[in-house]
Design a protein around this motif. Structure first.
Motif, PDB file in Angstrom:
ATOM      1  N   HIS A 181       0.850  -1.196   0.000  1.00 38.26           N
ATOM      2  CA  HIS A 181       0.000   0.000   0.000  1.00 38.26           C
ATOM      3  C   HIS A 181       0.884   1.244   0.000  1.00 38.26           C
ATOM      4  O   HIS A 181       1.920   1.277   0.664  1.00 38.26           O
ATOM      5  CB  HIS A 181      -0.910   0.018   1.241  1.00 38.26           C
ATOM      6  CG  HIS A 181      -1.820  -1.169   1.340  1.00 38.26           C
ATOM      7  ND1 HIS A 181      -1.414  -2.372   1.897  1.00 38.26           N
ATOM      8  CD2 HIS A 181      -3.106  -1.349   0.946  1.00 38.26           C
ATOM      9  CE1 HIS A 181      -2.425  -3.234   1.851  1.00 38.26           C
ATOM     10  NE2 HIS A 181      -3.459  -2.647   1.269  1.00 38.26           N
ATOM     11  N   HIS A 182       0.467   2.259  -0.710  1.00 35.22           N
ATOM     12  CA  HIS A 182       1.241   3.502  -0.805  1.00 35.22           C
ATOM     13  C   HIS A 182       1.468   4.127   0.573  1.00 35.22           C
ATOM     14  O   HIS A 182       0.550   4.210   1.387  1.00 35.22           O
ATOM     15  CB  HIS A 182       0.471   4.503  -1.694  1.00 35.22           C
ATOM     16  CG  HIS A 182       1.121   5.843  -1.793  1.00 35.22           C
ATOM     17  ND1 HIS A 182       0.429   7.018  -1.649  1.00 35.22           N
ATOM     18  CD2 HIS A 182       2.407   6.184  -2.018  1.00 35.22           C
ATOM     19  CE1 HIS A 182       1.260   8.039  -1.785  1.00 35.22           C
ATOM     20  NE2 HIS A 182       2.467   7.554  -2.010  1.00 35.22           N
ATOM     21  N   GLY A 183       2.695   4.583   0.817  1.00 36.03           N
ATOM     22  CA  GLY A 183       3.037   5.240   2.089  1.00 36.03           C
ATOM     23  C   GLY A 183       2.565   6.685   2.108  1.00 36.03           C
ATOM     24  O   GLY A 183       3.358   7.621   2.212  1.00 36.03           O
ATOM     25  N   ASP A 184       1.257   6.877   2.059  1.00 38.70           N
ATOM     26  CA  ASP A 184       0.688   8.213   1.852  1.00 38.70           C
ATOM     27  C   ASP A 184       0.916   9.174   3.016  1.00 38.70           C
ATOM     28  O   ASP A 184       1.293  10.330   2.819  1.00 38.70           O
ATOM     29  CB  ASP A 184      -0.812   8.120   1.512  1.00 38.70           C
ATOM     30  CG  ASP A 184      -1.642   7.376   2.561  1.00 38.70           C
ATOM     31  OD1 ASP A 184      -1.056   6.666   3.411  1.00 38.70           O
ATOM     32  OD2 ASP A 184      -2.884   7.493   2.522  1.00 38.70           O
ATOM     33  N   GLY A 185       0.690   8.702   4.251  1.00 35.96           N
ATOM     34  CA  GLY A 185       0.820   9.591   5.406  1.00 35.96           C
ATOM     35  C   GLY A 185       2.204  10.185   5.529  1.00 35.96           C
ATOM     36  O   GLY A 185       2.366  11.372   5.837  1.00 35.96           O
ATOM     37  N   VAL A 186       3.226   9.384   5.271  1.00 34.14           N
ATOM     38  CA  VAL A 186       4.601   9.863   5.370  1.00 34.14           C
ATOM     39  C   VAL A 186       4.904  10.800   4.190  1.00 34.14           C
ATOM     40  O   VAL A 186       5.470  11.884   4.366  1.00 34.14           O
ATOM     41  CB  VAL A 186       5.609   8.687   5.414  1.00 34.14           C
ATOM     42  CG1 VAL A 186       7.037   9.198   5.583  1.00 34.14           C
ATOM     43  CG2 VAL A 186       5.260   7.720   6.535  1.00 34.14           C
ATOM     44  N   GLN A 187       4.502  10.405   3.007  1.00 37.24           N
ATOM     45  CA  GLN A 187       4.766  11.238   1.823  1.00 37.24           C
ATOM     46  C   GLN A 187       4.207  12.655   2.011  1.00 37.24           C
ATOM     47  O   GLN A 187       4.912  13.638   1.813  1.00 37.24           O
ATOM     48  CB  GLN A 187       4.138  10.620   0.577  1.00 37.24           C
ATOM     49  CG  GLN A 187       4.222  11.557  -0.646  1.00 37.24           C
ATOM     50  CD  GLN A 187       3.554  10.982  -1.868  1.00 37.24           C
ATOM     51  OE1 GLN A 187       4.018   9.999  -2.430  1.00 37.24           O
ATOM     52  NE2 GLN A 187       2.449  11.581  -2.294  1.00 37.24           N
TER      53      GLN A 187
END
Length: 398
Positions: A181-187
């Motif tokens: 799953h995409h590391g959205d929160g960190v990005q």
């Protein structure tokens, strides 16, 4: 063990951050995010005698001041209230808690702060030169946002840890995320920050939560060009995954020149994982930490912190995959052949599926993919697009 210049105490190769308190991060008995996988992994490592008592460091609790590095006070207060029965699921919805994905559970603030504290413990050991590497498998909750929980993640330990290392050690951080799953929160936390580079290789958001992580998400303002996304196609197999990973990581690390690497090691790109559509085998979990380890020594004087992440086949996949991070980190031989029979006998009684008895997966794990060549080509195109900017800058400077 080597001596650290100017200090008498020896540097450890690696520390393993763990306590049974990390199992308190528990939504319910039926929720797919199950920290029992930590217990299974620790038991497997101890069964093959590669994890000793003096390798294990207890995680501390993150303080309010530390949590505020990555989260709003209003959100933290809501999490505290929810965990003490003072906030209804309806009231929690605005904060992403009390939902089907991230339900409320008792003492959720305390359990989540312990997860963050574990990653901060790992950071301090590495940044203070007490240990070259550090592993906190309880961490890796990469979907948490500043004011909202998401995708099983309440506090985002990686976001807090990166801000912490920036503030306390003035560190330039490379964050590598190999969760399916995409590391959205960190990005999004570092999207405009030129001193943090985020790299996420994940299944394309066309089919999978959170639906973000397109190759065109490159950062903004001063941070433009420090966000890299490699959205690979559903049904991607080992060879294509590793080609994208190795090529991208080597070029991005050489371009960014970090002081420290923080890697998130979700183990959900495996064929058995019930929530994703990638066709990885244990081979990718052998190679992922190997390259992170090499790059840490090449560019960061060995400074490498690794955290866990996703992984929803907690019986057949996660313990084997995560064990390989620790053996790589500590330069111990790669486990091969059969898993310890004592471990199999102990856990088979509880497992709803037949355990895999060997370290590597059996051959012919799945039927051949008819679209293999097409998938490989699409992934190669994604790689070319993701690295276009680095390569064009490099060719200008030659």
């Amino acid at each position: 063990m080597a001596k650290y210049a100017g200090h008498q105490s020896p540097i450890k190769k690696a520390i393993f951050v763990y306590s049974t308190d990390q199992l308190d991060y528990k939504f319910s008995d039926t929720h797919p995010f199950n920290q029992k996988r930590l217990q299974l992994t620790v038991d497997l490592l101890e069964s093959i005698k590669v994890l000793d008592e003096d390798d294990i460091i207890q995680p501390r609790n993150a303080t309010l001041e530390e949590l505020l590095l990555g989260h709003d006070l209003r959100y933290i207060e809501a999490v505290k209230m929810a965990g003490h029965g003072e906030l209804t699921p309806k009231q929690g919805e605005a904060f992403g808690i009390g939902t089907e994905d991230t339900p409320i559970f008792p003492n959720m603030h305390e359990a989540s702060a312990k997860i963050v504290g574990g990653t901060l413990t790992a950071c301090d050991y590495v940044m203070q030169g007490k240990s070259l590497h550090a592993l906190n498998l309880g961490g890796g909750l990469h979907h948490g946002f500043k004011g909202r929980a998401s995708g099983f993640c309440i506090y985002n330990d990686s976001t807090v840890a990166i801000k912490y290392m920036q503030k306390k050690y003035n560190a330039r951080v490379l964050y590598i995320d190999t969760d399916a799953h995409h590391g959205d929160g960190v990005q999004w936390s570092f999207y405009d920050d030129p001193n943090v580079c985020t790299v996420s290789i994940h299944e394309t958001g066309r089919y999978l939560f959170p639906g973000t992580g397109a190759v065109t998400e490159r950062g903004s303002g001063q941070g433009y060009g420090t966000s890299f996304n490699l959205p690979i196609d559903a049904f991607t197999e080992d060879e294509s995954f590793l080609d994208v990973y190795r090529t991208a990581l080597r070029e991005i690390t050489a371009f960014f020149k970090p002081d420290v690497i923080l890697s998130q090691n979700g183990a959900d790109a495996h064929y058995f994982d019930p929530l994703t559509h990638l066709y990885g085998t244990m081979n990718i979990y052998k190679e992922i930490p190997k390259l992170a380890h090499e790059l840490a020594h090449e560019f960061c004087d060995g400074k490498w912190i690794a955290v866990g992440g996703g992984g929803y086949d907690i019986w057949r996949v996660v313990p084997r995959a995560w064990s390989l991070i620790w053996t790589e980190m500590t330069d111990q031989p790669l486990p091969t052949g059969e898993l310890p029979q004592t471990w199999i006998d102990k856990w088979q009684k509880e497992s709803p599926v037949k355990l895999i008895p060997t370290w590597m997966d059996p051959e012919n794990l799945y039927e051949p993919i008819p679209r293999k060549a097409e998938i490989t080509e699409k992934n190669h195109q994604v790689l070319e697009k993701a690295l276009y900017q680095i390569r064009s800058e490099k060719s200008k400077s030659i």
